[in-house]
Design a protein around this motif. Structure first.
Motif, PDB file in Angstrom:
ATOM      1  N   ASP A 165       0.786  -1.228  -0.044  1.00 35.30           N
ATOM      2  CA  ASP A 165      -0.008  -0.046  -0.114  1.00 35.30           C
ATOM      3  C   ASP A 165       0.916   1.300  -0.091  1.00 35.30           C
ATOM      4  O   ASP A 165       1.866   1.181   0.347  1.00 35.30           O
ATOM      5  N   GLY A 166       0.413   2.412  -0.479  1.00 32.22           N
ATOM      6  CA  GLY A 166       0.993   3.700  -0.464  1.00 32.22           C
ATOM      7  C   GLY A 166       0.907   4.245   0.898  1.00 32.22           C
ATOM      8  O   GLY A 166       0.236   3.895   1.719  1.00 32.22           O
ATOM      9  N   ALA A 167       2.009   5.239   1.372  1.00 31.01           N
ATOM     10  CA  ALA A 167       2.063   5.934   2.533  1.00 31.01           C
ATOM     11  C   ALA A 167       2.290   7.200   2.146  1.00 31.01           C
ATOM     12  O   ALA A 167       2.659   7.840   1.026  1.00 31.01           O
ATOM     13  N   LEU A 168       1.626   7.956   2.880  1.00 28.23           N
ATOM     14  CA  LEU A 168       1.454   9.518   2.641  1.00 28.23           C
ATOM     15  C   LEU A 168       2.436  10.356   3.420  1.00 28.23           C
ATOM     16  O   LEU A 168       2.730  10.241   4.434  1.00 28.23           O
ATOM     17  N   GLU A 169       2.572  11.837   2.848  1.00 29.11           N
ATOM     18  CA  GLU A 169       3.613  12.820   3.325  1.00 29.11           C
ATOM     19  C   GLU A 169       2.738  12.880   4.955  1.00 29.11           C
ATOM     20  O   GLU A 169       1.440  13.201   5.225  1.00 29.11           O
ATOM     21  N   GLY A 170       3.556  13.035   5.868  1.00 28.43           N
ATOM     22  CA  GLY A 170       3.215  13.264   7.235  1.00 28.43           C
ATOM     23  C   GLY A 170       3.015  12.215   8.088  1.00 28.43           C
ATOM     24  O   GLY A 170       2.889  12.225   9.305  1.00 28.43           O
ATOM     25  N   GLU A 171       2.857  11.156   7.294  1.00 25.50           N
ATOM     26  CA  GLU A 171       2.444   9.621   8.166  1.00 25.50           C
ATOM     27  C   GLU A 171       3.785   9.352   8.723  1.00 25.50           C
ATOM     28  O   GLU A 171       4.903   9.263   8.284  1.00 25.50           O
ATOM     29  N   ARG A 172       3.396   8.531   9.913  1.00 27.58           N
ATOM     30  CA  ARG A 172       4.712   7.769  10.656  1.00 27.58           C
ATOM     31  C   ARG A 172       4.745   6.221  10.415  1.00 27.58           C
ATOM     32  O   ARG A 172       3.456   5.754  10.289  1.00 27.58           O
ATOM     33  N   LEU A 173       5.794   5.905   9.812  1.00 28.21           N
ATOM     34  CA  LEU A 173       6.048   4.408   9.411  1.00 28.21           C
ATOM     35  C   LEU A 173       6.702   3.897  10.442  1.00 28.21           C
ATOM     36  O   LEU A 173       7.682   4.507  10.803  1.00 28.21           O
TER      37      LEU A 173
END
Length: 143
Positions: free
Chosen positions: A93-101
């Motif tokens: 899946d994609g991850a978005l700007e600002g997200e903590r991975l």
């Protein structure tokens, strides 16, 4: 390999390999620690991590997963230096700007010079983003 503990900010108390310029300055910064659930690596997605499609660039995810191999396998390395000799990944899946991975996983096997590690990168909502596995070879640090 020496580590340094972050003094302030969101990742205060976490550890990093500040002497790794690519992972710390260019691609990251990435962080790790051991909590009640075992080793965990993490970073906060910034604009520089994005692709034109509006999600984290695959190369960034793989770089973070490579960092996580060593965070997860750190104990098996016994403080030594190592290199990745094999790496596989599946984008989920994609991850978005600002997200903590975050990435968690396990050392499947620790041998004399090779350690086998697998893990999963998840978004802040716990959804799977990237599945990965790799092999680390212990080496003497080059002078």
């Amino acid at each position: 390999m020496s580590t340094s503990v972050v003094a302030d900010g969101e990742f205060a108390g976490w550890t990093t390999w500040a002497e790794e310029p690519f992972e710390h300055e260019t691609a990251g910064p990435f962080y790790f620690r051991v909590d009640e659930n075992g080793p965990v690596a993490a970073f906060r997605v910034a604009r520089k991590h994005m692709n034109a499609g509006g999600v984290v660039h695959g190369g960034c995810l793989m770089t973070f997963a490579d960092f996580a191999l060593f965070a997860i396998g750190h104990e098996a390395m016994e403080g030594g230096y190592g290199v990745t000799v094999a790496f596989t990944a599946e984008f989920i899946d994609g991850a978005l700007e600002g997200e903590r991975l975050e990435a968690r996983g396990e050392t499947l096997r620790k041998g004399g010079s090779l350690s086998f590690v697998r893990g999963l990168v998840t978004g802040q909502d716990g959804r799977p983003v990237l599945n990965f596995s790799g092999t680390i070879k212990k080496r003497r640090k080059q002078a």
